[in-house]
Design an enzyme around this catalytic site. Sequence first.
Site, PDB file in Angstrom:
ATOM      1  N   ARG A   1      81.000  27.182   5.095  1.00 39.65           N
ATOM      2  CA  ARG A   1      81.075  25.923   4.334  1.00 39.65           C
ATOM      3  C   ARG A   1      80.926  26.185   2.843  1.00 39.65           C
ATOM      4  O   ARG A   1      81.574  25.549   2.017  1.00 39.65           O
ATOM      5  CB  ARG A   1      80.006  24.943   4.835  1.00 39.65           C
ATOM      6  CG  ARG A   1      80.399  24.317   6.180  1.00 39.65           C
ATOM      7  CD  ARG A   1      79.221  23.736   6.921  1.00 39.65           C
ATOM      8  NE  ARG A   1      78.556  22.681   6.204  1.00 39.65           N
ATOM      9  CZ  ARG A   1      77.278  22.334   6.400  1.00 39.65           C
ATOM     10  NH1 ARG A   1      76.556  22.975   7.307  1.00 39.65           N
ATOM     11  NH2 ARG A   1      76.759  21.351   5.741  1.00 39.65           N
TER      12      ARG A   1
ATOM     13  N   ARG B   1      87.112  16.328  -1.501  1.00 40.29           N
ATOM     14  CA  ARG B   1      86.657  17.715  -1.381  1.00 40.29           C
ATOM     15  C   ARG B   1      87.738  18.694  -1.798  1.00 40.29           C
ATOM     16  O   ARG B   1      87.504  19.896  -1.822  1.00 40.29           O
ATOM     17  CB  ARG B   1      86.311  17.976   0.087  1.00 40.29           C
ATOM     18  CG  ARG B   1      84.839  18.309   0.346  1.00 40.29           C
ATOM     19  CD  ARG B   1      84.699  18.464   1.825  1.00 40.29           C
ATOM     20  NE  ARG B   1      83.484  19.039   2.283  1.00 40.29           N
ATOM     21  CZ  ARG B   1      82.422  18.336   2.655  1.00 40.29           C
ATOM     22  NH1 ARG B   1      82.411  17.026   2.529  1.00 40.29           N
ATOM     23  NH2 ARG B   1      81.370  18.958   3.157  1.00 40.29           N
TER      24      ARG B   1
ATOM     25  N   ARG C   1      71.558  19.629  12.452  1.00 38.27           N
ATOM     26  CA  ARG C   1      73.012  19.438  12.551  1.00 38.27           C
ATOM     27  C   ARG C   1      73.674  20.664  13.166  1.00 38.27           C
ATOM     28  O   ARG C   1      73.292  21.793  12.865  1.00 38.27           O
ATOM     29  CB  ARG C   1      73.590  19.206  11.153  1.00 38.27           C
ATOM     30  CG  ARG C   1      73.742  17.752  10.813  1.00 38.27           C
ATOM     31  CD  ARG C   1      74.142  17.555   9.387  1.00 38.27           C
ATOM     32  NE  ARG C   1      75.325  18.318   8.996  1.00 38.27           N
ATOM     33  CZ  ARG C   1      75.923  18.191   7.810  1.00 38.27           C
ATOM     34  NH1 ARG C   1      75.450  17.332   6.929  1.00 38.27           N
ATOM     35  NH2 ARG C   1      76.981  18.900   7.510  1.00 38.27           N
TER      36      ARG C   1
ATOM     37  N   ARG D   1      66.775  21.654   7.026  1.00 39.20           N
ATOM     38  CA  ARG D   1      67.242  20.262   7.098  1.00 39.20           C
ATOM     39  C   ARG D   1      67.169  19.712   8.523  1.00 39.20           C
ATOM     40  O   ARG D   1      67.523  20.385   9.482  1.00 39.20           O
ATOM     41  CB  ARG D   1      68.699  20.224   6.603  1.00 39.20           C
ATOM     42  CG  ARG D   1      69.328  18.865   6.619  1.00 39.20           C
ATOM     43  CD  ARG D   1      70.397  18.753   5.574  1.00 39.20           C
ATOM     44  NE  ARG D   1      71.621  19.468   5.900  1.00 39.20           N
ATOM     45  CZ  ARG D   1      72.688  19.467   5.093  1.00 39.20           C
ATOM     46  NH1 ARG D   1      72.661  18.821   3.946  1.00 39.20           N
ATOM     47  NH2 ARG D   1      73.766  20.140   5.435  1.00 39.20           N
TER      48      ARG D   1
ATOM     49  N   LYS E   1      73.258  15.678  -2.132  1.00 35.27           N
ATOM     50  CA  LYS E   1      74.077  14.468  -2.348  1.00 35.27           C
ATOM     51  C   LYS E   1      73.623  13.314  -1.457  1.00 35.27           C
ATOM     52  O   LYS E   1      73.441  12.190  -1.918  1.00 35.27           O
ATOM     53  CB  LYS E   1      75.569  14.772  -2.075  1.00 35.27           C
ATOM     54  CG  LYS E   1      76.123  15.922  -2.885  1.00 35.27           C
ATOM     55  CD  LYS E   1      77.611  16.131  -2.653  1.00 35.27           C
ATOM     56  CE  LYS E   1      77.993  16.572  -1.242  1.00 35.27           C
ATOM     57  NZ  LYS E   1      77.564  17.928  -0.869  1.00 35.27           N
TER      58      LYS E   1
HETATM   59  P1  AMP Z   1      79.157  17.121   5.217  1.00 34.88           P
HETATM   60  O1  AMP Z   1      78.321  16.214   6.056  1.00 34.88           O
HETATM   61  O2  AMP Z   1      79.657  16.480   3.957  1.00 34.88           O
HETATM   62  O3  AMP Z   1      78.510  18.467   4.962  1.00 34.88           O
HETATM   63  O4  AMP Z   1      80.474  17.433   6.072  1.00 34.88           O
HETATM   64  C1  AMP Z   1      80.397  18.059   7.339  1.00 34.88           C
HETATM   65  C2  AMP Z   1      81.771  18.543   7.758  1.00 34.88           C
HETATM   66  O5  AMP Z   1      82.665  17.417   7.872  1.00 34.88           O
HETATM   67  C3  AMP Z   1      82.455  19.472   6.761  1.00 34.88           C
HETATM   68  O6  AMP Z   1      82.042  20.827   6.918  1.00 34.88           O
HETATM   69  C4  AMP Z   1      83.918  19.257   7.133  1.00 34.88           C
HETATM   70  O7  AMP Z   1      84.242  19.928   8.338  1.00 34.88           O
HETATM   71  C5  AMP Z   1      83.968  17.759   7.425  1.00 34.88           C
HETATM   72  N1  AMP Z   1      84.271  16.972   6.204  1.00 34.88           N
HETATM   73  C6  AMP Z   1      83.435  16.108   5.558  1.00 34.88           C
HETATM   74  N2  AMP Z   1      84.052  15.545   4.511  1.00 34.88           N
HETATM   75  C7  AMP Z   1      85.301  16.063   4.475  1.00 34.88           C
HETATM   76  C8  AMP Z   1      86.402  15.886   3.611  1.00 34.88           C
HETATM   77  N3  AMP Z   1      86.357  15.071   2.531  1.00 34.88           N
HETATM   78  N4  AMP Z   1      87.539  16.572   3.879  1.00 34.88           N
HETATM   79  C9  AMP Z   1      87.612  17.383   4.946  1.00 34.88           C
HETATM   80  N5  AMP Z   1      86.602  17.619   5.793  1.00 34.88           N
HETATM   81  C10 AMP Z   1      85.443  16.959   5.568  1.00 34.88           C
END
Ligand code: AMP
Length: 222
Positions: A180, A97, A169, A136, A21
Amino acid sequence: MLILEIRMKIVILLGAPGSGKGTIAGRLVAQDSAFRHVSSGDLLRDAVNRHTPFGHRAEGAMKLGELVSDDVIAEMIKDYMARVEGECTLLLDGFPRTVVQAKILDQLIECSDAELQAAVLMDVADEILFNRIAGRRVCPQCGAGYHVETIRPVKDGICDVCGTELVTRKDDNTETVKNRLTVYREQTVPLIDFYSERDALMRIDGVGAIDDIVERVKQVLA
Ligand code: AMP
């Protein structure tokens, strides 16, 4: 009733962690300045790094690969949308999400000069997701994303955009990634039906050369 002229289109990028994404959003923004990449994960990581109150509330859940509470993320997205200037298309990456968050987004759209254009689902098999996440690397300064095999920077370990040293990360370790993916299946996959029922879902094959995937996304948005 007050009818606002539509100024902001909303495109939701749906897909598992590692489905590409952020990479695809980055490419689209580089090609067309009308696109804005809104990564909820980046907004949260920034809040954590700056030790803001939202950052404090988000940090624990993020470390475990759990979801941050809806009110925190909703407030951040609301704030972002309020600050956006000019006509544009927001590429929402990582939000919504959950079905609760999708309903919050509906409300945010209803109260603003925005409309939902599409929810684009990036289809990628599990074993490919693991490989992508394992390799990554990200730039902690500007957020640009790389991969040790498929998206290499010109100079090893250094961001092409801003020259900062790339990092892995914190939540890209095996245990957190497994969690996740479980959280994705349990809480985010129901959004596929949610947007399908509204005829807003566009499913694309998220495997192959990045340029080809970008073209597929552009085609469904045209
Ligand atoms: P991402 O960078 O999208 O993989 O997000 C990393 C982490 O941020 C996720 O594993 C969640 O802990 C938190 N996170 C990101 N977006 C959301 C969301 N829309 N709702 C809740 N937690 C989020």
